[in-house]
Design an enzyme around this catalytic site. Structure first.
Site, PDB file in Angstrom:
ATOM      1  N   GLU A   1     -25.484   5.615  44.435  1.00 12.96           N
ATOM      2  CA  GLU A   1     -24.799   6.182  44.892  1.00 12.96           C
ATOM      3  C   GLU A   1     -24.146   7.394  44.195  1.00 12.96           C
ATOM      4  O   GLU A   1     -23.235   6.700  42.634  1.00 12.96           O
ATOM      5  CB  GLU A   1     -23.639   5.929  45.658  1.00 12.96           C
ATOM      6  CG  GLU A   1     -22.967   4.948  45.305  1.00 12.96           C
ATOM      7  CD  GLU A   1     -21.800   4.916  46.128  1.00 12.96           C
ATOM      8  OE1 GLU A   1     -22.047   4.479  47.606  1.00 12.96           O
ATOM      9  OE2 GLU A   1     -20.821   4.124  45.840  1.00 12.96           O
ATOM     10  N   CYS A   2     -24.268   8.843  44.408  1.00 14.07           N
ATOM     11  CA  CYS A   2     -23.227   9.295  42.315  1.00 14.07           C
ATOM     12  C   CYS A   2     -24.255   9.433  41.091  1.00 14.07           C
ATOM     13  O   CYS A   2     -24.683   9.314  40.891  1.00 14.07           O
ATOM     14  CB  CYS A   2     -22.015   9.297  42.931  1.00 14.07           C
ATOM     15  SG  CYS A   2     -21.181  10.913  42.427  1.00 14.07           S
ATOM     16  N   ALA A   3     -24.042   8.016  40.697  1.00 13.20           N
ATOM     17  CA  ALA A   3     -23.596   8.060  39.131  1.00 13.20           C
ATOM     18  C   ALA A   3     -25.436   8.014  38.942  1.00 13.20           C
ATOM     19  O   ALA A   3     -25.526   7.893  38.630  1.00 13.20           O
ATOM     20  CB  ALA A   3     -22.683   7.697  38.338  1.00 13.20           C
TER      21      ALA A   3
ATOM     22  N   LEU B   1     -27.312   7.597  41.710  1.00 13.74           N
ATOM     23  CA  LEU B   1     -28.434   9.411  41.660  1.00 13.74           C
ATOM     24  C   LEU B   1     -28.543   9.741  40.578  1.00 13.74           C
ATOM     25  O   LEU B   1     -30.523   9.879  40.031  1.00 13.74           O
ATOM     26  CB  LEU B   1     -27.913   9.785  42.663  1.00 13.74           C
ATOM     27  CG  LEU B   1     -28.929  10.991  42.863  1.00 13.74           C
ATOM     28  CD1 LEU B   1     -30.208  10.773  43.806  1.00 13.74           C
ATOM     29  CD2 LEU B   1     -27.878  11.981  43.617  1.00 13.74           C
TER      30      LEU B   1
ATOM     31  N   SER C   1     -28.061   8.593  46.849  1.00 12.21           N
ATOM     32  CA  SER C   1     -26.961   9.702  47.130  1.00 12.21           C
ATOM     33  C   SER C   1     -25.608  10.023  46.367  1.00 12.21           C
ATOM     34  O   SER C   1     -25.067   8.937  45.879  1.00 12.21           O
ATOM     35  CB  SER C   1     -27.031   9.214  48.806  1.00 12.21           C
ATOM     36  OG  SER C   1     -26.150  10.596  49.489  1.00 12.21           O
TER      37      SER C   1
END
Length: 458
Positions: free
Chosen positions: A342-344, A346, A435
């Protein structure tokens, strides 16, 4: 299970708005009380990952989050009871202004809502740098807005002089609201900030220790800690069953081998909720931390990989330079390892970040921008993945200044609505889920179990 009275003393640290000094005061109180021999359980309202790191440093105990949007209002008291186990008292730092929460959803996810769910008194921090007698009108307004929220004391921050303090205290005396402390501005407790808040503790450990020590010393002198403890003890017993990861997960993997799941950690990947790892362990996994900045290979014999949030854009050159690990992650994906990011995470799995090579697992490129994307999201899983079955509904939080192109794969990870329009986001497949959406797995425990059940040995 039957509930039982929880008698842990507790106090919520709130403010009229962001920037009044909640983190300064909360961290200082935690450190000062810990220095006096108390076992303090620290909490943070909202999705913030960074403040709990300072709380943990001050308390010598894991800082945890309480977010009704992410986990549901019904889990706030149980999660609090879980995190406060064995503590002499709990200090809960609020988020933004006292009554600020999820946009357009009333009091949901506000500090006020959490204070009411925990039946906890509120210690109100006010930046009084440019105020005199008006401070009484400010406090009166906040106190009257919702009488169910008990503002029981005030701490004045950035007081200019002893005369200034007297003016403020006399005004608040007229309201019958006690002043439990007053702090002057002190450069020794300043912490550097970044685009999403304070710099995480893991990135500047020595400086953070010094700052937290200074905060504790400042609060020990400037705040009436005995009165703060008395205030915390005024909280009535809570009738609650403590959250339990094993109870949330249900029946585990039985006699099958226990899978090993690697979790990215270190300065570049600091964003994680403690309960996520606890749920993985309860689902039968052996959790194996590793640091992508320094480790040249994933932990041995893993079947799953979790890469959470952080600031990879700050460390993009170092992450890119660790060729061995990037290749190892890519090979793990090619061999069918279960991956949740998630986030980083991704960004790290993408082809590049600001032109520097990343792992190439996700066919997307990321760049840093000046635009902040921020907010809570109600999302629906768009397709089957190792993290969620298609149609699974979750509540998450998005905050980043990067843009990924393309923004979604085929199949995508999530659908949600933002500003009246439909959003398709993230990348999903039978063995991967990547994501921007941050999730607190206590709000959807099936995530942990599904990930563990997806793991083999690669």
């Amino acid at each position: 299970m039957t509930s039982s009275p929880l008698t842990v003393p507790r106090v919520v640290i709130a403010a009229p708005a962001s920037g009044h000094g909640k983190t300064t005061i909360a961290t200082g109180i935690i450190k000062a009380l810990t220095g006096r021999g108390f076992t303090v359980a620290p909490f943070k309202v909202g999705p913030d990952y960074i403040d709990p790191g300072y709380h943990s440093l001050a308390a010598g105990r894991t800082g945890r989050n309480l977010d009704p949007y992410l986990v549901g209002t019904e889990r706030i008291a149980p999660l609090f009871a879980h995190g406060a186990a064995g503590a002499d008292l709990a200090v809960i730092e609020g988020v933004m202004g006292l009554y600020d929460g999820a946009t357009g959803e009333g009091e949901l996810a506000s500090t006020a809502q959490v204070a009411k769910l925990l039946d906890a008194p509120v210690l109100f921090v006010v930046d009084a740098a440019a105020q005199g007698r008006s401070v009484a009108a400010l406090v009166h307004g906040f106190r009257a807005f919702d009488p169910a929220v008990r503002i029981a004391g005030v701490i004045l921050n950035r007081v200019g002089s002893e005369n200034h303090r007297n003016i403020l205290t006399e005004a608040l005396d007229e309201l019958g609201v006690p002043v439990l402390g007053a702090l002057r501005r002190d450069a020794a407790v300043a912490n550097p900030s970044r685009h999403l808040g304070l710099v995480p503790v893991a990135e500047r450990r020595a400086e953070s220790v010094a700052a937290v020590d200074a905060l504790g010393a400042l609060v020990d002198v400037g705040v009436q800690l005995d009165e703060v403890y008395r205030l915390a003890r005024s909280a009535p017993p809570l009738d609650v069953v403590a959250w339990d990861a094993a109870e949330e997960i249900g029946r585990g993997r039985g006699a099958r081998p226990r899978p090993r799941i690697a979790i990215a950690s270190g300065p570049a990947f600091t964003f994680s909720y403690a309960e996520n790892a606890e749920l993985l362990a309860a689902a039968g996994a052996e959790v194996c931390p590793f640091d992508p900045l320094h480790d040249e290979a994933l932990p041995e014999r893993i079947g799953g990989l979790v890469i959470g949030g952080g600031f990879p854009e700050v460390y993009a050159p170092e992450l890119a330079a660790n060729d061995a690990l990037r290749e190892n992650v890519s090979e793990f994906a090619r061999l069918g390892g279960a991956i949740a990011a998630e986030c980083a995470g991704l960004l790290y799995l993408g082809k590049s970040l600001d032109g520097l090579p990343m792992c190439g697992v996700v066919d997307a490129e990321a760049v840093m921008t000046d635009r902040l994307t921020l907010g809570y999201r109600h999302a629906v899983a768009a397709s089957e993945s190792v993290l969620a079955a298609a149609g699974t509904r979750v509540s998450g939080h998005e905050f980043h200044r990067t843009v990924v192109s393309p923004s979604a794969g085929s199949p995508p990870a999530w659908h949600w609505r933002r500003n009246g329009g439909a959003v398709t986001e993230g990348f999903a497949g039978s063995r991967i889920h990547a994501s921007y959406l941050h999730l607190h797995w206590a709000g959807a425990p099936s995530i942990a179990r599904r990930l563990v059940e997806s793991c083999g040995v690669v």
